[in-house]
Scaffold this motif. Structure first.
Motif, PDB file in Angstrom:
ATOM      1  N   PHE A   1       3.037 -16.052  -2.203  1.00 53.97           N
ATOM      2  CA  PHE A   1       4.343 -15.586  -2.393  1.00 53.97           C
ATOM      3  C   PHE A   1       4.239 -13.918  -2.110  1.00 53.97           C
ATOM      4  CE2 PHE A   1       7.245 -13.094  -5.214  1.00 53.97           C
ATOM      5  CZ  PHE A   1       8.377 -13.801  -4.778  1.00 53.97           C
ATOM      6  N   TRP A   2       3.093 -13.365  -2.447  1.00 51.52           N
ATOM      7  CA  TRP A   2       3.211 -11.835  -2.336  1.00 51.52           C
ATOM      8  C   TRP A   2       3.253 -11.479  -0.760  1.00 51.52           C
ATOM      9  CZ3 TRP A   2       3.725  -7.268  -2.545  1.00 51.52           C
ATOM     10  CH2 TRP A   2       2.842  -6.225  -2.281  1.00 51.52           C
ATOM     11  N   LEU A   3       2.551 -12.463   0.270  1.00 52.59           N
ATOM     12  CA  LEU A   3       2.826 -12.140   1.477  1.00 52.59           C
ATOM     13  C   LEU A   3       4.272 -12.479   2.119  1.00 52.59           C
ATOM     14  CD1 LEU A   3      -0.503 -13.757   3.014  1.00 52.59           C
ATOM     15  CD2 LEU A   3      -0.183 -11.268   2.414  1.00 52.59           C
ATOM     16  N   ILE A   4       4.923 -13.224   1.375  1.00 50.58           N
ATOM     17  CA  ILE A   4       6.372 -13.602   1.742  1.00 50.58           C
ATOM     18  C   ILE A   4       7.246 -12.580   1.522  1.00 50.58           C
ATOM     19  CG2 ILE A   4       8.310 -14.971   1.405  1.00 50.58           C
ATOM     20  CD1 ILE A   4       6.269 -17.324   1.228  1.00 50.58           C
ATOM     21  N   LEU A   5       6.836 -12.011   0.105  1.00 46.81           N
ATOM     22  CA  LEU A   5       7.629 -11.002  -0.357  1.00 46.81           C
ATOM     23  C   LEU A   5       7.458  -9.738   0.772  1.00 46.81           C
ATOM     24  CD1 LEU A   5       9.701  -9.730  -2.518  1.00 46.81           C
ATOM     25  CD2 LEU A   5       7.574  -9.238  -3.928  1.00 46.81           C
ATOM     26  N   LYS A   6       6.309  -9.471   0.738  1.00 46.79           N
ATOM     27  CA  LYS A   6       6.093  -7.862   1.453  1.00 46.79           C
ATOM     28  C   LYS A   6       6.714  -8.314   2.870  1.00 46.79           C
ATOM     29  CE  LYS A   6       2.057  -5.080   2.996  1.00 46.79           C
ATOM     30  NZ  LYS A   6       2.690  -4.887   4.124  1.00 46.79           N
ATOM     31  N   GLY A   7       6.581  -9.222   3.461  1.00 45.21           N
ATOM     32  CA  GLY A   7       7.447  -9.272   4.657  1.00 45.21           C
ATOM     33  C   GLY A   7       8.898  -9.118   4.597  1.00 45.21           C
ATOM     34  N   TYR A   8       9.426  -9.540   3.545  1.00 41.28           N
ATOM     35  CA  TYR A   8      10.950  -9.544   3.628  1.00 41.28           C
ATOM     36  C   TYR A   8      11.360  -7.835   3.166  1.00 41.28           C
ATOM     37  CZ  TYR A   8      11.731 -14.645   3.979  1.00 41.28           C
ATOM     38  OH  TYR A   8      11.725 -15.814   4.474  1.00 41.28           O
ATOM     39  N   ALA A   9      10.369  -7.653   2.275  1.00 47.99           N
ATOM     40  CA  ALA A   9      10.726  -5.975   1.802  1.00 47.99           C
ATOM     41  C   ALA A   9      10.557  -4.991   3.162  1.00 47.99           C
ATOM     42  CB  ALA A   9       9.534  -5.680   0.839  1.00 47.99           C
ATOM     43  N   ASP A  10       9.530  -5.323   3.753  1.00 51.25           N
ATOM     44  CA  ASP A  10       9.183  -4.561   5.037  1.00 51.25           C
ATOM     45  C   ASP A  10      10.265  -4.585   6.128  1.00 51.25           C
ATOM     46  OD1 ASP A  10       6.895  -3.633   4.043  1.00 51.25           O
ATOM     47  OD2 ASP A  10       5.531  -4.955   5.201  1.00 51.25           O
ATOM     48  N   GLY A  11      10.752  -5.782   6.156  1.00 50.14           N
ATOM     49  CA  GLY A  11      11.841  -5.929   7.028  1.00 50.14           C
ATOM     50  C   GLY A  11      13.331  -5.530   6.752  1.00 50.14           C
ATOM     51  N   ALA A  12      13.278  -5.444   5.293  1.00 45.42           N
ATOM     52  CA  ALA A  12      14.643  -4.617   4.939  1.00 45.42           C
ATOM     53  C   ALA A  12      14.445  -3.047   4.538  1.00 45.42           C
ATOM     54  CB  ALA A  12      15.014  -5.537   3.609  1.00 45.42           C
ATOM     55  N   GLY A  13      13.257  -2.774   4.817  1.00 41.38           N
ATOM     56  CA  GLY A  13      13.037  -1.322   4.874  1.00 41.38           C
ATOM     57  C   GLY A  13      12.953  -0.755   3.381  1.00 41.38           C
ATOM     58  N   ILE A  14      12.662  -1.679   2.512  1.00 40.66           N
ATOM     59  CA  ILE A  14      12.305  -1.521   1.022  1.00 40.66           C
ATOM     60  C   ILE A  14      10.843  -1.074   0.751  1.00 40.66           C
ATOM     61  CG2 ILE A  14      12.761  -2.168  -1.418  1.00 40.66           C
ATOM     62  CD1 ILE A  14      14.438  -4.243   0.092  1.00 40.66           C
ATOM     63  N   ASN A  15      10.491   0.042   0.228  1.00 39.43           N
ATOM     64  CA  ASN A  15       8.986   0.422   0.028  1.00 39.43           C
ATOM     65  C   ASN A  15       8.573  -0.134  -1.398  1.00 39.43           C
ATOM     66  OD1 ASN A  15       8.928   1.444   2.509  1.00 39.43           O
ATOM     67  ND2 ASN A  15       9.939   3.441   1.642  1.00 39.43           N
ATOM     68  N   ASN A  16       7.384  -0.034  -1.743  1.00 35.42           N
ATOM     69  CA  ASN A  16       7.028  -0.259  -3.074  1.00 35.42           C
ATOM     70  C   ASN A  16       7.373  -1.475  -3.688  1.00 35.42           C
ATOM     71  OD1 ASN A  16       5.305   2.207  -2.788  1.00 35.42           O
ATOM     72  ND2 ASN A  16       7.296   3.398  -3.362  1.00 35.42           N
ATOM     73  N   VAL A  17       7.328  -2.387  -3.013  1.00 34.83           N
ATOM     74  CA  VAL A  17       7.999  -3.674  -3.721  1.00 34.83           C
ATOM     75  C   VAL A  17       6.827  -4.537  -4.286  1.00 34.83           C
ATOM     76  CG1 VAL A  17       9.343  -5.979  -3.645  1.00 34.83           C
ATOM     77  CG2 VAL A  17      10.024  -3.753  -2.948  1.00 34.83           C
TER      78      VAL A  17
END
Length: 321
Positions: free
Chosen positions: A224-240
């Motif tokens: 899940f952490w890898l999934i979330l990191k991928g979406y956060a990076d794609g959406a330009g959201i840091n420190n998630v």
């Protein structure tokens, strides 16, 4: 020396009802101490002196460990040496000689409404079973504030999309019956009807787990952490991080008028002081998409000790197995 560590951890889990994550953290802390002492030629706990443990904590400070990390390690060592004294492995109580560093008040980090809106929308662009699954997971997390460990532990029998409820077993075997929002319920329907059957086609598919990976097995916290990191990076959201959505749920819920006790019950906090830290957060005004406003306006959860959710039939699968 490791035998005493394992004995302590067993006692810790049984008597204190500590979470598995706390046990893992304490194991790492104590093994790190054992390695350090071994490098000093110390091979038994009974010969450890107070100044040797103090020197180890000073070593951690020199390595610029965070004060919160050193405080946790100190707590683990203190508890462990109390256990060693009870086991007659040490004759002198070392704990009075160990002082914990001052830890600044912790303020959790929550992302803004604009950021959570972008994050929730990101999975649906994929138009794949994994994307539908990910949308359901993110909506559920933001709607209920459950821990990621609780999310990936959910079984089919724990979810009832018809009534819009999810049963969550938290720390200390405390169950919470949490209402889903309409948006989260709709996302769960899509996942159960159109995505999970596809993910579960593998020969060794997990027939019980709610959220599956591409091999049909229960999704892990690391996955899940890898999934979330991928979406956060794609959406330009840091420190998630995975816990960010839990923090964001609590902060937004309080800002929209949810009662503190209500949020405490939803999050599964034993002490209300743990929930009160979210009152210190300052987030952007909550004027956002319907899904966000919807997600922070859920009804009061129900805390239960026993009882089963209704059996769920989805696409020929029986959730109550």
């Amino acid at each position: 020396m490791e035998d005493f560590i394992e004995g302590f951890l067993v006692a810790l889990a049984a008597e204190k009802q500590c979470s598995p994550h706390t046990v893992v953290a304490y194991r790492n802390d104590l093994l790190q101490l054992r390695v350090h002492l071994g490098e000093q030629g110390i091979g038994a706990w009974r010969v450890v002196a107070p100044d040797q443990v103090g020197e180890y904590l000073g070593y951690l400070r020199e390595r610029q460990y965070a004060s919160s990390t050193i405080a946790r390690k100190t707590a683990a060592i203190k508890s462990f040496f109390v256990y060693l004294r009870q086991q007659n492995e040490v004759l002198v109580d070392l704990t009075p000689h160990l002082s914990s560093p001052r830890v600044d008040r912790y303020t959790p980090y929550a992302i803004s409404v604009d950021e959570i809106t972008r994050l929730l929308a990101a999975p649906m662009r994929a138009k794949t079973p994994e994307g539908v699954r990910d949308a359901a997971m993110l909506e559920l997390l933001y709607a209920t504030g459950v821990r990621v460990s609780e999310l990936v532990a959910l079984d089919l029998a724990d979810i009832d999309p018809d009534t819009g409820e999810v049963r969550c077993e938290g720390r200390g075997d405390r169950e919470r019956l949490l209402p889903l929002t309409p948006t989260a319920t709709a996302a769960m329907h899509r996942y159960l009807l159109h995505a999970r059957p596809t993910l579960a086609r593998g020969r060794d598919a997990d027939t019980v787990a709610l959220f599956l990976n591409h091999r049909g097995q229960r999704l892990t916290r690391q996955g899940f952490w890898l999934i979330l990191k991928g979406y956060a990076d794609g959406a330009g959201i840091n420190n998630v991080t995975p816990h960010t959505l839990r923090h964001t749920f609590a902060a937004h819920a309080l800002k929209t008028g949810r009662h503190l006790r209500d949020v405490q019950t939803t999050l599964g906090h034993v002490s209300i002081s743990t929930t009160q830290v979210y009152q210190r957060l300052r987030t952007a005004p909550l004027v956002a998409a319907d899904s966000v406003a919807d997600a922070v306006a859920v009804s009061r959860p129900v805390v239960t000790q026993t009882g089963a959710m209704p059996v769920l039939h989805v696409g020929g699968e029986i959730g109550g197995k």
